[in-house]
Design a protein around this motif. Structure first.
Motif, PDB file in Angstrom:
ATOM      1  N   ALA A  10       0.373 -44.030  19.556  1.00  0.00           N
ATOM      2  CA  ALA A  10       1.200 -44.254  18.433  1.00  0.00           C
ATOM      3  C   ALA A  10       2.615 -43.597  18.673  1.00  0.00           C
ATOM      4  O   ALA A  10       3.592 -44.326  18.105  1.00  0.00           O
ATOM      5  CB  ALA A  10       0.690 -43.039  17.366  1.00  0.00           C
ATOM      6  N   ALA A  11       2.829 -42.873  19.655  1.00  0.00           N
ATOM      7  CA  ALA A  11       4.319 -42.446  19.895  1.00  0.00           C
ATOM      8  C   ALA A  11       4.938 -43.642  20.790  1.00  0.00           C
ATOM      9  O   ALA A  11       6.004 -43.967  20.111  1.00  0.00           O
ATOM     10  CB  ALA A  11       4.171 -41.234  20.841  1.00  0.00           C
ATOM     11  N   HIS A  12       4.265 -44.356  21.620  1.00  0.00           N
ATOM     12  CA  HIS A  12       4.739 -45.612  22.303  1.00  0.00           C
ATOM     13  C   HIS A  12       5.128 -46.574  21.213  1.00  0.00           C
ATOM     14  O   HIS A  12       6.330 -47.282  21.228  1.00  0.00           O
ATOM     15  CB  HIS A  12       3.741 -46.057  23.210  1.00  0.00           C
ATOM     16  CG  HIS A  12       3.661 -45.155  24.611  1.00  0.00           C
ATOM     17  ND1 HIS A  12       2.833 -45.300  25.691  1.00  0.00           N
ATOM     18  CD2 HIS A  12       4.754 -43.756  24.800  1.00  0.00           C
ATOM     19  CE1 HIS A  12       3.196 -44.360  26.546  1.00  0.00           C
ATOM     20  NE2 HIS A  12       4.014 -43.564  26.151  1.00  0.00           N
ATOM     21  N   LYS A  13       4.378 -46.793  20.157  1.00  0.00           N
ATOM     22  CA  LYS A  13       4.502 -48.164  19.252  1.00  0.00           C
ATOM     23  C   LYS A  13       5.776 -47.445  18.328  1.00  0.00           C
ATOM     24  O   LYS A  13       6.526 -48.416  18.001  1.00  0.00           O
ATOM     25  CB  LYS A  13       3.096 -48.067  18.457  1.00  0.00           C
ATOM     26  CG  LYS A  13       3.400 -49.046  17.418  1.00  0.00           C
ATOM     27  CD  LYS A  13       2.064 -49.349  16.371  1.00  0.00           C
ATOM     28  CE  LYS A  13       2.223 -50.216  15.389  1.00  0.00           C
ATOM     29  NZ  LYS A  13       0.885 -50.294  14.625  1.00  0.00           N
ATOM     30  N   CYS A  14       5.790 -46.392  17.802  1.00  0.00           N
ATOM     31  CA  CYS A  14       6.814 -45.870  16.711  1.00  0.00           C
ATOM     32  C   CYS A  14       7.995 -45.286  17.111  1.00  0.00           C
ATOM     33  O   CYS A  14       9.030 -45.472  16.209  1.00  0.00           O
ATOM     34  CB  CYS A  14       5.871 -44.895  15.660  1.00  0.00           C
ATOM     35  SG  CYS A  14       4.459 -45.672  14.859  1.00  0.00           S
ATOM     36  N   LEU A  15       7.900 -44.956  18.375  1.00  0.00           N
ATOM     37  CA  LEU A  15       9.061 -43.979  18.694  1.00  0.00           C
ATOM     38  C   LEU A  15      10.060 -44.253  19.501  1.00  0.00           C
ATOM     39  O   LEU A  15      10.677 -43.639  20.532  1.00  0.00           O
ATOM     40  CB  LEU A  15       8.542 -42.264  18.994  1.00  0.00           C
ATOM     41  CG  LEU A  15       8.120 -41.631  17.912  1.00  0.00           C
ATOM     42  CD1 LEU A  15       7.455 -40.370  18.241  1.00  0.00           C
ATOM     43  CD2 LEU A  15       8.768 -41.452  16.667  1.00  0.00           C
ATOM     44  N   ARG A  16      10.050 -45.524  19.939  1.00  0.00           N
ATOM     45  CA  ARG A  16      10.889 -46.118  20.984  1.00  0.00           C
ATOM     46  C   ARG A  16      12.373 -46.093  20.524  1.00  0.00           C
ATOM     47  O   ARG A  16      12.659 -46.404  19.529  1.00  0.00           O
ATOM     48  CB  ARG A  16      10.334 -47.722  21.454  1.00  0.00           C
ATOM     49  CG  ARG A  16      11.029 -48.445  22.429  1.00  0.00           C
ATOM     50  CD  ARG A  16      10.511 -49.710  22.659  1.00  0.00           C
ATOM     51  NE  ARG A  16       9.137 -49.562  23.333  1.00  0.00           N
ATOM     52  CZ  ARG A  16       8.660 -49.687  24.420  1.00  0.00           C
ATOM     53  NH1 ARG A  16       9.704 -49.170  25.235  1.00  0.00           N
ATOM     54  NH2 ARG A  16       7.545 -49.472  24.574  1.00  0.00           N
ATOM     55  N   ALA A  17      13.407 -45.751  21.650  1.00  0.00           N
ATOM     56  CA  ALA A  17      14.586 -45.862  21.338  1.00  0.00           C
ATOM     57  C   ALA A  17      15.383 -46.700  22.188  1.00  0.00           C
ATOM     58  O   ALA A  17      15.362 -46.501  23.584  1.00  0.00           O
ATOM     59  CB  ALA A  17      15.302 -44.352  21.557  1.00  0.00           C
ATOM     60  N   GLY A  18      15.687 -47.927  21.545  1.00  0.00           N
ATOM     61  CA  GLY A  18      15.953 -48.887  22.554  1.00  0.00           C
ATOM     62  C   GLY A  18      14.820 -49.615  23.500  1.00  0.00           C
ATOM     63  O   GLY A  18      13.746 -49.893  22.973  1.00  0.00           O
ATOM     64  N   ARG A  19      15.044 -49.380  24.661  1.00  0.00           N
ATOM     65  CA  ARG A  19      13.834 -50.141  25.550  1.00  0.00           C
ATOM     66  C   ARG A  19      13.075 -48.694  25.995  1.00  0.00           C
ATOM     67  O   ARG A  19      12.100 -48.848  26.943  1.00  0.00           O
ATOM     68  CB  ARG A  19      14.407 -50.514  26.655  1.00  0.00           C
ATOM     69  CG  ARG A  19      15.137 -51.952  26.511  1.00  0.00           C
ATOM     70  CD  ARG A  19      15.535 -52.591  27.824  1.00  0.00           C
ATOM     71  NE  ARG A  19      16.304 -53.843  27.372  1.00  0.00           N
ATOM     72  CZ  ARG A  19      16.528 -54.673  28.484  1.00  0.00           C
ATOM     73  NH1 ARG A  19      16.513 -54.364  29.754  1.00  0.00           N
ATOM     74  NH2 ARG A  19      16.965 -55.805  28.234  1.00  0.00           N
ATOM     75  N   SER A  63       1.427 -43.290  10.977  1.00  0.00           N
ATOM     76  CA  SER A  63       0.357 -43.869  11.885  1.00  0.00           C
ATOM     77  C   SER A  63      -0.848 -42.684  12.329  1.00  0.00           C
ATOM     78  O   SER A  63      -2.149 -43.105  12.430  1.00  0.00           O
ATOM     79  CB  SER A  63       0.821 -44.537  13.286  1.00  0.00           C
ATOM     80  OG  SER A  63       0.022 -44.794  14.043  1.00  0.00           O
ATOM     81  N   LEU A  64      -0.379 -41.718  12.474  1.00  0.00           N
ATOM     82  CA  LEU A  64      -1.502 -40.617  12.783  1.00  0.00           C
ATOM     83  C   LEU A  64      -2.089 -40.268  11.526  1.00  0.00           C
ATOM     84  O   LEU A  64      -3.493 -39.968  11.569  1.00  0.00           O
ATOM     85  CB  LEU A  64      -0.657 -39.314  13.072  1.00  0.00           C
ATOM     86  CG  LEU A  64       0.329 -39.196  14.406  1.00  0.00           C
ATOM     87  CD1 LEU A  64       0.795 -38.038  14.444  1.00  0.00           C
ATOM     88  CD2 LEU A  64      -0.413 -39.793  15.379  1.00  0.00           C
TER      89      LEU A  64
END
Length: 260
Positions: A10-19, A63-64
Motif C-alpha cells: 500500500a505504501a509503495h502504491k500510494c506514497l510515491r514521490a516522483g520516482r 487502501s488500508l
C-alpha cells in the motif's frame, strides 16, 4: 500476502514521490505508527517520510481501510501543508482534557528570552486553537467516507504550528514562541532531555512512536505532567496486543541550533 507485506504494498502504491518510493523499512515503520494511531497509543502521526502529498496519504489510509488493516475512523488532515493521520476520538479526548484541566504544559522558547520558561501568557491562544481543532474534527466526522483530506488553511494562518503539533501529537508539553517577533528560539546550547517511546511490531521491527524534548532545567517542574502522561500511555498500551515491548527512555542532548 502477510500483513506486513500488505502495508508495504500500500505504501509503495500510494506514497510515491516522483520516482522515489518508500523503502521496506520505512514502509514497516510507517505501518507500525499508523497502527499505533489506530489503537489510540498516539493520537496522530505527522507524516514526514518523503514528499508525498496529503491526497496521497489519504489514498494510503483508504487502501488500508479497504483491506481492513485499520479502522474506518482514521482521518487525514492537511495543516498548512503538513500532512497528518488522525485518530479523531483520541485527539478529541486529549483536546477536551487540555481545556478541562490545563494538562498540557506550555514552554515559552521565544528568541528574546535568555532561557526557556513555563508561561501562562499564550494560554488564550492555546484555548482558541484547541476549540477550533475540536470544531473542525466534529464537522469532518459528520462527512462519512470523505473523498479528500481535511484542509485547515486560513483558520490556522495565525497559529503557532509548533504548539499545534504538540496538541495534535499528544505531547505532555509543547513549545511556544512569539512568531510575530521571530521564528527563532532560545534553545541553542540549552541542555534538553529527549523522551523517546518505542515498540516492537511483527518480525521484531522496532519503531519509535514518540520523540520530544523538554529543557533539562525545567524537568522537575514538568515531572508531574510527564509521569501522568507515562501512566496514561502504559494504560493504553496494556489495552492492545498488537504492539509489544513498550520502552520509554530519556537522554540529554545539547545542540548548537534547534529547529522547531
Amino acid at each position: 500476502m502477510s500483513t506486513p507485506q500488505l502495508f508495504v504494498a500500500a505504501a509503495h502504491k500510494c506514497l510515491r514521490a516522483g520516482r522515489k518510493a518508500l523503502s521496506v523499512p520505512q514502509s514497516l515503520n510507517l505501518a507500525a505508527q499508523v497502527l499505533a494511531v489506530d489503537l489510540g497509543l498516539k493520537p496522530a502521526l505527522l507524516y514526514d517520510s518523503n514528499g508525498a502529498s496529503a491526497e496521497q496519504l489519504h489514498q494510503y489510509v483508504n487502501s488500508l481501510q479497504s483491506l481492513q488493516l485499520v479502522s474506518n475512523s482514521l482521518l487525514t488532515l492537511d495543516l498548512n501543508g503538513n500532512s497528518l493521520i488522525v485518530n479523531p476520538g483520541t485527539v478529541q479526548s486529549n483536546l477536551e482534557q487540555v481545556l478541562c484541566d490545563s494538562s498540557l504544559a506550555v514552554i515559552d522558547v521565544s528568541h528574546s528570552l535568555e532561557k526557556p520558561a513555563i508561561r501562562n501568557s499564550p494560554r488564550e491562544e492555546l484555548e482558541s486553537m484547541t476549540q477550533a481543532l475540536l470544531s473542525l474534527l466534529g464537522e469532518f466526522q459528520q462527512l462519512q467516507g470523505a473523498e479528500n483530506p481535511l484542509y485547515v488553511g486560513e483558520k490556522c494562518e495565525e497559529w503557532n504550528l509548533c504548539t499545534a503539533f504538540g496538541l495534535l501529537l499528544g505531547y505532555p508539553i509543547t513549545y511556544w514562541f512569539d512568531q510575530n517577533k521571530s521564528f527563532e528560539n532560545c534553545l541553542s546550547m540549552t541542555p534538553l532531555m529527549v523522551i523517546t517511546v518505542s515498540v516492537t511490531w511483527q518480525a521484531g521491527h522496532r519503531c519509535c512512536l514518540y520523540s520530544f524534548s523538554i529543557p533539562e532545567a525545567l524537568h522537575e517542574e514538568m515531572r508531574p505532567n510527564l509521569e501522568n502522561w507515562k501512566l496514561f500511555l502504559q494504560e493504553r498500551y496494556e489495552q492492545q496486543h498488537i504492539l509489544k515491548d513498550l520502552t520509554i527512555s530519556q537522554s540529554i542532548v545539547t545542540l548548537p541550533s534547534v529547529c522547531l
